[in-house]
Design a protein around this motif. Structure first.
Motif, PDB file in Angstrom:
ATOM      1  N   GLY A 117      15.706   5.145   0.149  1.00  0.00           N
ATOM      2  CA  GLY A 117      15.126   6.200  -0.683  1.00  0.00           C
ATOM      3  C   GLY A 117      13.793   5.784  -1.270  1.00  0.00           C
ATOM      4  N   LEU A 118      13.726   4.556  -1.777  1.00  0.00           N
ATOM      5  CA  LEU A 118      12.477   4.034  -2.344  1.00  0.00           C
ATOM      6  C   LEU A 118      11.387   3.976  -1.284  1.00  0.00           C
ATOM      7  N   GLY A 119      11.755   3.468  -0.122  1.00  0.00           N
ATOM      8  CA  GLY A 119      10.778   3.351   0.958  1.00  0.00           C
ATOM      9  C   GLY A 119      10.256   4.706   1.392  1.00  0.00           C
ATOM     10  N   MET A 120      11.148   5.675   1.484  1.00  0.00           N
ATOM     11  CA  MET A 120      10.718   7.012   1.907  1.00  0.00           C
ATOM     12  C   MET A 120       9.791   7.634   0.877  1.00  0.00           C
ATOM     13  N   VAL A 121      10.138   7.476  -0.376  1.00  0.00           N
ATOM     14  CA  VAL A 121       9.254   7.998  -1.423  1.00  0.00           C
ATOM     15  C   VAL A 121       7.887   7.331  -1.324  1.00  0.00           C
ATOM     16  N   ALA A 122       7.890   6.029  -1.085  1.00  0.00           N
ATOM     17  CA  ALA A 122       6.626   5.284  -1.030  1.00  0.00           C
ATOM     18  C   ALA A 122       5.739   5.768   0.107  1.00  0.00           C
ATOM     19  N   VAL A 123       6.320   5.959   1.283  1.00  0.00           N
ATOM     20  CA  VAL A 123       5.470   6.292   2.435  1.00  0.00           C
ATOM     21  C   VAL A 123       5.241   7.788   2.586  1.00  0.00           C
ATOM     22  N   LEU A 124       6.067   8.602   1.976  1.00  0.00           N
ATOM     23  CA  LEU A 124       5.919  10.048   2.143  1.00  0.00           C
ATOM     24  C   LEU A 124       5.211  10.717   0.974  1.00  0.00           C
ATOM     25  N   SER A 125       5.058  10.003  -0.149  1.00  0.00           N
ATOM     26  CA  SER A 125       4.464  10.632  -1.337  1.00  0.00           C
ATOM     27  C   SER A 125       2.999  10.925  -1.180  1.00  0.00           C
ATOM     28  N   GLY A 126       2.346  10.209  -0.336  1.00  0.00           N
ATOM     29  CA  GLY A 126       0.931  10.456  -0.122  1.00  0.00           C
ATOM     30  C   GLY A 126       0.610  10.079   1.296  1.00  0.00           C
ATOM     31  N   LYS A 127      -0.665  10.113   1.651  1.00  0.00           N
ATOM     32  CA  LYS A 127      -1.012   9.724   3.016  1.00  0.00           C
ATOM     33  C   LYS A 127      -1.440   8.276   3.087  1.00  0.00           C
ATOM     34  N   THR A 129       7.616  -9.921  -6.641  1.00  0.00           N
ATOM     35  CA  THR A 129       6.221 -10.368  -6.792  1.00  0.00           C
ATOM     36  C   THR A 129       5.659 -10.859  -5.463  1.00  0.00           C
ATOM     37  N   LEU A 130       6.485 -11.505  -4.650  1.00  0.00           N
ATOM     38  CA  LEU A 130       5.991 -11.946  -3.340  1.00  0.00           C
ATOM     39  C   LEU A 130       5.640 -10.742  -2.474  1.00  0.00           C
ATOM     40  N   LEU A 131       6.518  -9.756  -2.511  1.00  0.00           N
ATOM     41  CA  LEU A 131       6.269  -8.523  -1.752  1.00  0.00           C
ATOM     42  C   LEU A 131       4.991  -7.849  -2.243  1.00  0.00           C
ATOM     43  N   GLY A 132       4.832  -7.844  -3.562  1.00  0.00           N
ATOM     44  CA  GLY A 132       3.629  -7.243  -4.137  1.00  0.00           C
ATOM     45  C   GLY A 132       2.366  -7.958  -3.693  1.00  0.00           C
ATOM     46  N   LEU A 133       2.424  -9.276  -3.655  1.00  0.00           N
ATOM     47  CA  LEU A 133       1.259 -10.049  -3.223  1.00  0.00           C
ATOM     48  C   LEU A 133       0.910  -9.732  -1.770  1.00  0.00           C
ATOM     49  N   ALA A 134       1.937  -9.662  -0.937  1.00  0.00           N
ATOM     50  CA  ALA A 134       1.690  -9.353   0.479  1.00  0.00           C
ATOM     51  C   ALA A 134       1.053  -7.972   0.617  1.00  0.00           C
ATOM     52  N   LEU A 135       1.540  -7.013  -0.148  1.00  0.00           N
ATOM     53  CA  LEU A 135       0.980  -5.655  -0.066  1.00  0.00           C
ATOM     54  C   LEU A 135      -0.438  -5.606  -0.618  1.00  0.00           C
ATOM     55  N   CYS A 136      -0.726  -6.419  -1.614  1.00  0.00           N
ATOM     56  CA  CYS A 136      -2.097  -6.478  -2.145  1.00  0.00           C
ATOM     57  C   CYS A 136      -3.049  -6.986  -1.067  1.00  0.00           C
ATOM     58  N   VAL A 137      -2.622  -8.021  -0.373  1.00  0.00           N
ATOM     59  CA  VAL A 137      -3.483  -8.582   0.694  1.00  0.00           C
ATOM     60  C   VAL A 137      -3.712  -7.530   1.780  1.00  0.00           C
ATOM     61  N   LEU A 138      -2.634  -6.864   2.179  1.00  0.00           N
ATOM     62  CA  LEU A 138      -2.749  -5.825   3.218  1.00  0.00           C
ATOM     63  C   LEU A 138      -3.655  -4.690   2.756  1.00  0.00           C
ATOM     64  N   LEU A 173      -0.487   1.831   0.071  1.00  0.00           N
ATOM     65  CA  LEU A 173      -0.676   1.968  -1.377  1.00  0.00           C
ATOM     66  C   LEU A 173       0.578   2.535  -2.040  1.00  0.00           C
ATOM     67  N   GLY A 174       1.291   3.402  -1.313  1.00  0.00           N
ATOM     68  CA  GLY A 174       2.546   3.932  -1.848  1.00  0.00           C
ATOM     69  C   GLY A 174       3.570   2.826  -2.045  1.00  0.00           C
ATOM     70  N   LEU A 175       3.651   1.934  -1.068  1.00  0.00           N
ATOM     71  CA  LEU A 175       4.583   0.805  -1.195  1.00  0.00           C
ATOM     72  C   LEU A 175       4.162  -0.116  -2.330  1.00  0.00           C
ATOM     73  N   LEU A 176       2.858  -0.335  -2.448  1.00  0.00           N
ATOM     74  CA  LEU A 176       2.356  -1.185  -3.537  1.00  0.00           C
ATOM     75  C   LEU A 176       2.711  -0.576  -4.892  1.00  0.00           C
ATOM     76  N   SER A 177       2.551   0.735  -4.993  1.00  0.00           N
ATOM     77  CA  SER A 177       2.889   1.432  -6.237  1.00  0.00           C
ATOM     78  C   SER A 177       4.380   1.296  -6.548  1.00  0.00           C
ATOM     79  N   THR A 178       5.213   1.414  -5.501  1.00  0.00           N
ATOM     80  CA  THR A 178       6.667   1.269  -5.687  1.00  0.00           C
ATOM     81  C   THR A 178       7.002  -0.127  -6.189  1.00  0.00           C
ATOM     82  N   VAL A 179       6.401  -1.131  -5.575  1.00  0.00           N
ATOM     83  CA  VAL A 179       6.684  -2.515  -5.969  1.00  0.00           C
ATOM     84  C   VAL A 179       6.236  -2.765  -7.401  1.00  0.00           C
ATOM     85  N   MET A 180       5.115  -2.169  -7.794  1.00  0.00           N
ATOM     86  CA  MET A 180       4.667  -2.298  -9.198  1.00  0.00           C
ATOM     87  C   MET A 180       5.714  -1.726 -10.143  1.00  0.00           C
TER      88      MET A 180
END
Lengths: 177, 498
Positions: free
Chosen positions: B152-162, A58-67, B166-173
């Motif tokens: 693997g997660l990070g690569m999917v997040a940054v390579l799945s779209g441009k 959740t902390l990581l998510g919050l940081a990414l939301c801000v970014l 937002l890719g990382l945010l989607s992964t974290v969700m």
């Protein structure tokens, strides 16, 4: 000619920060941030073994939301149809119409599923298929044929693969009464 | 190895298992023909049916489906200039011009044969890589496996779209959604919203169907019948297509190997593999003048690669349990549902099942190519059926499928919720595949994290393997993020399909 050109340019122009897509994106990110915050507070109440993972996430998510919000406000995020990969000069009125259609279809699907919850699968499925085909201009006869085919397909598959169909809350209430 | 392979073929050849493989192939061909649907919709359609199924039938069906989508997606690409799926975009460049001058049969024939060869080569790559990779993987400890999963997660997040952020945010969700329900490491129920339904967490079928199928249906309905005015005359040249493939045998092998190799990398979807191979064939061609105007090599290269990709993509999925794409995530989840745990132990303890997967890829490609050849006329007409005539049937199927997760109305309600989320993500360009992959890997990540923290505390960070993988992760993800952050223009999103 000059006024025509400027009129056309107004309609198909680079999107402002307050275009429909950017508003939707900002709203989605804001909602996500709120969810991350709420869940982060809840995670504080868990045992230590169960707390670490959701807390970090959740902390990581919050940081990414801000970014993400910063990038959107700087105009760095696209606001166009991801499916087509169009350039980001877009007609906002078309986007608005697209939103209306999407919302309309979503409401139809939500209504369909709501009806399944109440009445079970078969009746809402029949009504949905029939109504859907009529909405798209098919005749009553053709819509009825599609409906029967759809129901036969579902019934056939459920028997073949031993699938269970929802029975509906109201039906169950009537049966138990 | 040979014993396991032969036993697997024997098991797969039984009528019941073969029927499920055939069903997967038929559905995969159908999904590939309809522009706009893609592999994830197909997987989401069939995956719920695997509940209660024996692993061989389920695997055969799902692998059969994913193996042939890139065979039939050639129909709309060549005949109408519309990509049937993301794996046939580059095929349009030369396939469509060929059809326009009456040589559609030549393009289709070459494409089907290349798809067949590419799929078989992909299966061979999988066969030979897995046994050699197992000892390497078994030498890795939990800290290294955690880092590989995060990589693997990070690569999917940054390579799945441009949009890597937002890719990382989607992964974290997705990772967070996976935390709902019972914690894997303790007897605690998290984020259940005081409902019984969420005690078991979010259901994958509702998530997958809601995120992918519902938004695609709505998008296709909104687009209307724009494709229905296109003609689908196939034209001539079927034998010429075969001759073209024979004249370019080495090209087929080369691009199939590239496809399998690139397919191994998580996050690089079919579209990128297609374009990479199209670019490579032009780069190394002596005469480049006809590319884009109907050069058959512009069909052979991408079509060989996109079918071989399945074999490559299955390597990290089976070895590490790390799916590189949305389709692989659903396949992985289906394996777990059927009681099969991917990982290096799978190859040692269930070698028969691994060879069922390999044989399924090979046989599905043969079947798919044969059906495409024989029924090319009728199949080509399916592509112009207005989507609204098919959608209700598909919607009924996915609705029944979603309900099979727990037979609870929550399955349908969560389908609506995720459908809304999927539509929003699609409209705003947030990639959806990373969310699904994050969800599927969430339990694994948490388990690894708990194990390393309880066994090693913070000392695991200084292990050489961990530091190497971390450096790689920082390089790849950091490079993508910095590139995106520095970019002055808002980039165009890629087509998000698998």
């Amino acid at each position: 000619m000059m006024s025509n050109n400027s009129h056309q340019e107004d309609q198909v122009r680079k999107p402002s920060i307050f275009s429909w897509d950017r508003r939707l994106l900002l709203g989605f990110i804001a909602l996500s941030a709120i969810v991350f915050l709420i869940l982060n507070r809840q995670a504080n109440g868990f045992m230590s073994d169960a707390r670490l993972y959701p807390y970090v996430v959740t902390l990581l998510g919050l940081a990414l939301c801000v970014l993400s919000v910063i990038r959107v406000l700087m105009g760095k995020e696209p606001n166009h149809d991801a499916q087509n990969g169009k350039e980001h000069e877009i007609d906002d009125s078309k986007v608005k119409n697209n939103y209306k259609m999407t919302l309309g279809y979503l409401c139809a699907f939500a209504g369909f599923y709501g009806a399944i919850v109440l009445f079970g699968f078969i009746i809402p499925a029949a009504v949905f298929v029939f109504g859907f085909m009529r909405f798209f201009g098919q005749s009553y006869k053709l819509a009825a044929i599609y409906t029967v085919c759809g129901l036969l397909m579902v019934e056939g598959l459920s028997r073949l693969l031993n699938l269970e169909l929802p029975t509906g809350l109201l039906i169950e209430m009537v049966k138990s009464a | 190895m040979l014993d396991s392979a032969l036993l697997a073929l024997q098991v797969l050849a039984t009528p019941e298992h073969f029927l499920f493989l055939f069903l997967g192939v038929v559905v995969g061909l159908f999904i590939g023909i309809l522009p706009g649907l893609g592999g994830m919709v197909g997987m989401a359609l069939l995956m719920p049916l695997t509940y209660g199924m024996d692993p061989v039938s389920g695997v055969a069906m799902l692998v059969g489906l994913s193996s042939v989508i890139t065979t039939s997606d050639t129909f709309p690409s060549v005949l109408m200039g519309i990509p049937g799926s993301s794996g046939s975009q580059a095929t349009i460049m030369d396939g469509y011009p060929l059809a326009q001058r009456g040589e559609g049969g030549r393009a289709l024939s070459a494409a089907f044969i290349c798809s067949l060869c590419g799929g078989i080569i992909g299966a061979l790559v999988l066969t030979f890589v897995l046994p050699f990779a197992v000892p390497v993987v078994l030498a890795l400890g939990t800290p290294e496996l955690l880092m590989i999963t995060l990589l693997g997660l990070g690569m999917v997040a940054v390579l799945s779209g441009k949009n890597p952020v937002l890719g990382l945010l989607s992964t974290v969700m997705g990772l967070l959604l996976g935390a709902f329900g019972a914690a894997p490491t303790s007897a605690v129920y998290r984020f259940t919203l005081d409902t019984d339904y969420l005690l078991d967490g979010v259901k994958l079928t509702s998530l997958a169907i809601g995120l992918f199928a519902i938004p695609e249906f709505i998008a296709l309905l909104s687009r209307g019948g724009a494709i229905t005015n296109k003609k689908t005359d196939i034209g001539s040249g079927w034998l010429q297509g075969l001759r073209d493939v024979l004249n370019n045998k080495l090209m087929v092998i080369r691009h199939a190997l590239i496809g399998a190799g690139v397919g191994f990398i998580p996050g690089l979807g079919n579209a990128i593999i297609d374009w990479i191979n199209y670019g490579v064939v032009i780069r190394f061609a002596k005469d480049k003048s006809q590319f884009g105007k109907g050069d058959i090599r512009g069909v052979i290269a991408p079509e060989s690669a996109n079918n071989a990709k399945e074999g490559g993509a299955l390597i990290p999925t089976i070895l590490f349990g790390i799916p590189g794409s949305g389709s692989m995530a659903l396949l992985l989840a289906a394996l777990v549902i059927m009681g099969v745990e991917p990982g290096p132990d799978l190859i040692l303890t269930e070698a028969d099942l691994v060879y069922v997967i390999i044989w399924s890829i090979a046989i599905a490609n043969v079947l798919g190519a044969a059906i495409a050849f024989i029924l090319s006329g009728p199949i080509s007409k399916i592509a112009v059926i207005p989507f609204f005539k098919i959608m209700p049937f598909i919607l009924l199927l996915v609705s029944v499928g979603a309900y099979q997760a727990t037979h609870h109305i929550g399955d349908l309600l969560s389908l609506v919720v995720f459908g809304v989320i999927g539509c929003v993500m699609r409209q705003t360009g947030i990639p959806r595949a990373p969310m699904l992959i994050g969800f599927v890997l969430s339990t694994l990540v948490e388990r690894y994290l708990w194990q390393v923290m309880s066994r090693y505390e913070m000392e695991w960070v200084t292990r050489p393997g961990v530091m190497v993988i971390a450096a790689l992760m920082v390089f790849i993800i950091g490079f993508s993020l910095v590139g995106a952050l520095r970019s002055r223009k808002a980039p165009a999103a890629v087509v998000e399909q698998e």
